[in-house]
Design a protein around this motif. Structure first.
Motif, mmCIF file in Angstrom:
data_model
loop_
_atom_site.group_PDB
_atom_site.id
_atom_site.type_symbol
_atom_site.label_atom_id
_atom_site.label_comp_id
_atom_site.label_asym_id
_atom_site.label_seq_id
_atom_site.Cartn_x
_atom_site.Cartn_y
_atom_site.Cartn_z
ATOM 1 N N ARG A 1 36.323 39.865 43.641
ATOM 2 C CA ARG A 1 36.612 38.918 44.740
ATOM 3 C C ARG A 1 35.312 38.295 45.254
ATOM 4 N NH1 ARG A 1 41.755 39.603 47.741
ATOM 5 N NH2 ARG A 1 40.627 38.667 49.475
ATOM 6 N N THR A 2 34.260 39.090 45.356
ATOM 7 C CA THR A 2 32.963 38.594 45.813
ATOM 8 C C THR A 2 32.394 37.571 44.837
ATOM 9 O OG1 THR A 2 32.533 40.689 46.930
ATOM 10 C CG2 THR A 2 30.627 39.283 46.478
ATOM 11 N N ALA B 1 34.210 34.302 45.094
ATOM 12 C CA ALA B 1 33.808 33.515 46.261
ATOM 13 C C ALA B 1 32.598 32.649 45.905
ATOM 14 C CB ALA B 1 33.484 34.422 47.436
#
Length: 86
Positions: A55-56, A59
């Motif tokens: 998820r990081t 982003a």
């Protein structure tokens, strides 16, 4: 005879059921592969934080003016297992 895993085969695996819709080009992109990897990692190492790390990284992809849809991500991808926040 084909040894390829088709999206329809994933409907019997609850965390991957959302991948089992009608076959499309999106099913053969990065998103589906990441979902299967996350499922396998959570199965063999239930304490993994790999989905959070992904998820990081994603982003950062969005910050680079790229669209997640280019990699086959549906608009509601974060609502599906295993990407849901703990």
């Amino acid at each position: 005879m084909s040894d390829q895993l088709a999206p329809s085969h994933l409907t019997s695996i609850e965390p991957l059921r959302h991948l089992g819709g009608s076959p499309s080009a999106a099913h053969f992109r990065v998103y589906s592969v990441l979902c299967v990897l996350a499922f396998l990692l959570s199965t063999v190492a239930s304490d993994t934080d790999w989905p959070t790390a992904v998820r990081t990284v994603l982003a950062d992809v969005v910050c680079a003016d790229r669209e997640l849809s280019e990699m086959g991500f549906p608009a509601d991808w974060a609502d599906h297992a295993p990407w849901q926040s703990p």
